[in-house]
Design a protein around this motif. Structure first.
Motif, mmCIF file in Angstrom:
data_model
loop_
_atom_site.group_PDB
_atom_site.id
_atom_site.type_symbol
_atom_site.label_atom_id
_atom_site.label_comp_id
_atom_site.label_asym_id
_atom_site.label_seq_id
_atom_site.Cartn_x
_atom_site.Cartn_y
_atom_site.Cartn_z
ATOM 1 N N LEU A 62 24.477 -22.866 -3.025
ATOM 2 C CA LEU A 62 24.291 -21.717 -1.435
ATOM 3 C C LEU A 62 26.087 -22.056 -1.421
ATOM 4 C CD1 LEU A 62 22.699 -20.619 1.358
ATOM 5 C CD2 LEU A 62 22.881 -22.905 1.979
ATOM 6 N N VAL A 63 26.432 -20.921 -0.423
ATOM 7 C CA VAL A 63 27.330 -20.652 -0.069
ATOM 8 C C VAL A 63 27.899 -20.215 1.441
ATOM 9 C CG1 VAL A 63 30.062 -19.757 -0.268
ATOM 10 C CG2 VAL A 63 28.266 -19.953 -2.310
ATOM 11 N N LYS A 64 28.357 -21.755 1.722
ATOM 12 C CA LYS A 64 28.628 -21.710 3.802
ATOM 13 C C LYS A 64 30.187 -20.967 3.653
ATOM 14 C CE LYS A 64 27.919 -23.970 8.238
ATOM 15 N NZ LYS A 64 27.681 -25.698 8.438
ATOM 16 N N TRP A 65 29.919 -19.993 4.069
ATOM 17 C CA TRP A 65 31.659 -19.362 5.119
ATOM 18 C C TRP A 65 31.292 -19.447 6.482
ATOM 19 C CZ3 TRP A 65 33.138 -14.213 4.342
ATOM 20 C CH2 TRP A 65 34.246 -13.187 4.202
ATOM 21 N N SER A 66 32.868 -20.358 6.824
ATOM 22 C CA SER A 66 32.634 -20.100 8.532
ATOM 23 C C SER A 66 34.317 -20.026 8.611
ATOM 24 C CB SER A 66 32.551 -21.587 8.369
ATOM 25 O OG SER A 66 31.586 -21.988 7.824
ATOM 26 N N ARG A 67 34.470 -19.180 9.720
ATOM 27 C CA ARG A 67 35.147 -18.335 10.328
ATOM 28 C C ARG A 67 35.404 -19.004 11.343
ATOM 29 N NH1 ARG A 67 35.071 -12.093 8.703
ATOM 30 N NH2 ARG A 67 33.197 -12.756 9.175
ATOM 31 N N CYS A 68 36.820 -19.733 11.870
ATOM 32 C CA CYS A 68 37.091 -20.319 13.020
ATOM 33 C C CYS A 68 38.499 -19.213 13.554
ATOM 34 C CB CYS A 68 36.908 -21.738 13.042
ATOM 35 S SG CYS A 68 35.605 -22.542 12.070
ATOM 36 N N ARG A 69 38.469 -19.491 14.746
ATOM 37 C CA ARG A 69 39.581 -18.389 15.656
ATOM 38 C C ARG A 69 40.115 -20.098 16.725
ATOM 39 N NH1 ARG A 69 39.353 -14.183 20.402
ATOM 40 N NH2 ARG A 69 38.234 -15.721 21.103
ATOM 41 N N VAL A 70 40.898 -20.563 16.236
ATOM 42 C CA VAL A 70 40.998 -21.707 16.307
ATOM 43 C C VAL A 70 42.398 -21.459 17.596
ATOM 44 C CG1 VAL A 70 43.376 -24.435 15.258
ATOM 45 C CG2 VAL A 70 40.984 -22.841 14.011
ATOM 46 N N LEU A 71 42.535 -22.527 18.526
ATOM 47 C CA LEU A 71 43.119 -23.043 19.900
ATOM 48 C C LEU A 71 44.023 -23.920 19.500
ATOM 49 C CD1 LEU A 71 39.935 -22.946 22.195
ATOM 50 C CD2 LEU A 71 41.430 -20.753 21.509
ATOM 51 N N ASP A 72 44.007 -24.794 18.514
ATOM 52 C CA ASP A 72 45.186 -25.901 18.580
ATOM 53 C C ASP A 72 44.827 -26.418 17.002
ATOM 54 O OD1 ASP A 72 45.558 -28.299 17.855
ATOM 55 O OD2 ASP A 72 45.839 -29.133 20.083
ATOM 56 N N ARG A 73 46.206 -26.049 16.276
ATOM 57 C CA ARG A 73 46.022 -26.177 15.462
ATOM 58 C C ARG A 73 46.242 -26.795 14.043
ATOM 59 N NH1 ARG A 73 47.562 -20.882 11.564
ATOM 60 N NH2 ARG A 73 48.683 -22.235 9.839
ATOM 61 N N GLN A 74 46.883 -28.621 15.258
ATOM 62 C CA GLN A 74 47.009 -29.447 15.070
ATOM 63 C C GLN A 74 45.510 -30.762 15.154
ATOM 64 O OE1 GLN A 74 50.549 -30.844 17.158
ATOM 65 N NE2 GLN A 74 51.543 -30.513 15.493
ATOM 66 N N ALA A 75 45.050 -30.173 15.862
ATOM 67 C CA ALA A 75 43.788 -30.648 15.822
ATOM 68 C C ALA A 75 42.521 -30.348 15.365
ATOM 69 C CB ALA A 75 43.340 -30.948 17.430
ATOM 70 N N PHE A 76 42.688 -28.910 14.703
ATOM 71 C CA PHE A 76 41.693 -28.585 14.709
ATOM 72 C C PHE A 76 41.753 -29.087 13.077
ATOM 73 C CE2 PHE A 76 40.319 -25.429 10.884
ATOM 74 C CZ PHE A 76 39.031 -25.439 12.180
ATOM 75 N N GLU A 77 43.168 -29.366 12.381
ATOM 76 C CA GLU A 77 43.209 -30.103 10.924
ATOM 77 C C GLU A 77 42.641 -31.924 10.720
ATOM 78 O OE1 GLU A 77 47.065 -29.092 8.939
ATOM 79 O OE2 GLU A 77 46.567 -26.732 8.947
ATOM 80 N N ARG A 78 43.437 -32.229 11.995
ATOM 81 C CA ARG A 78 42.741 -33.402 12.015
ATOM 82 C C ARG A 78 41.448 -33.427 11.691
ATOM 83 N NH1 ARG A 78 46.892 -34.212 15.935
ATOM 84 N NH2 ARG A 78 45.067 -33.684 18.181
ATOM 85 N N GLY A 79 40.480 -33.007 12.184
ATOM 86 C CA GLY A 79 39.329 -32.609 12.992
ATOM 87 C C GLY A 79 38.506 -32.013 11.138
#
Length: 201
Positions: free
Chosen positions: A2-19
């Motif tokens: 199974l392949v899961k592809w998630s695309r997210c429109r990011v508001l805060d790049r640094q916080a997203f990368e930490r998460g």
């Protein structure tokens, strides 16, 4: 697989990368095969993440269990997410492994196929596209997968953007004619993704 592809429109790049680093918690989950991704070139604030599971049963177990406790680390860092599931149908290059450590970029092609043309499209993928991509310099591995409603994902990993450039213009046009692609497709979209190694699990 199974392949899961998630695309997210990011508001805060640094916080997203930490998460995103919190997804290391996937290690040891039953049926988990690997995860990686990065930033799309088409839309600089769009993040792509690809997660691989042995089968749907293991994925559903994870979603019903630990998923939410990991995902909370990215809450509020993006305002839109498009999540799609695909079942592997073919390997683009023999010996596919769900790893990103040696990849500089990923190409994701999302194709919607005319329902009456699915069989032809899959045959052309196997006979025309897969061998051409597998023989391209810098192409590491790839997977061809089917989703709901006659939609498909072609995911390929490359060791540099320079090498991927050798696969482009004239050669692709010839392949499209040979595969009779226009007769099969309703639409095609996708992106080139620069891999962020810190996201690799």
């Amino acid at each position: 697989m199974l392949v899961k592809w998630s695309r997210c429109r990011v508001l805060d790049r640094q916080a997203f990368e930490r998460g995103q680093r919190e997804w290391s918690g996937l290690l040891g989950e039953p049926g988990f095969r690997g995860q990686g991704g990065g930033w799309g070139r088409g839309r600089p604030n769009e993040a792509h993440v690809f997660c691989f599971w042995e089968n749907r049963r293991f994925y559903d177990m994870f979603m019903a269990g630990p998923h939410d406790s990991i995902a909370v680390a990215q809450a509020g860092t993006y305002d839109r997410a498009d999540v799609r599931l695909f079942e592997q149908r073919q390997e683009v290059k023999v010996g596919f492994r769900a790893q990103f450590r040696d990849a500089d970029l990923v190409r994701a092609a999302h194709l919607r196929v005319r329902p009456e043309q699915v069989e032809h499209f899959m045959t052309m993928q196997e006979k025309v596209w897969n061998p051409a991509m597998a023989g391209s310099p810098g192409m590491l591995r790839g997977v061809f997968a089917e989703g709901a409603g006659s939609e498909f994902l072609v995911l390929s990993m490359w060791d540099s953007s320079t090498e991927r450039g050798k696969y482009r213009p004239a050669a692709v046009g010839r392949l499209e004619q040979r595969a009779e692609l226009d007769a099969d497709l309703l639409s095609v979209a996708g992106d080139i993704i620069d891999v962020v190694q810190a996201w690799t699990v």
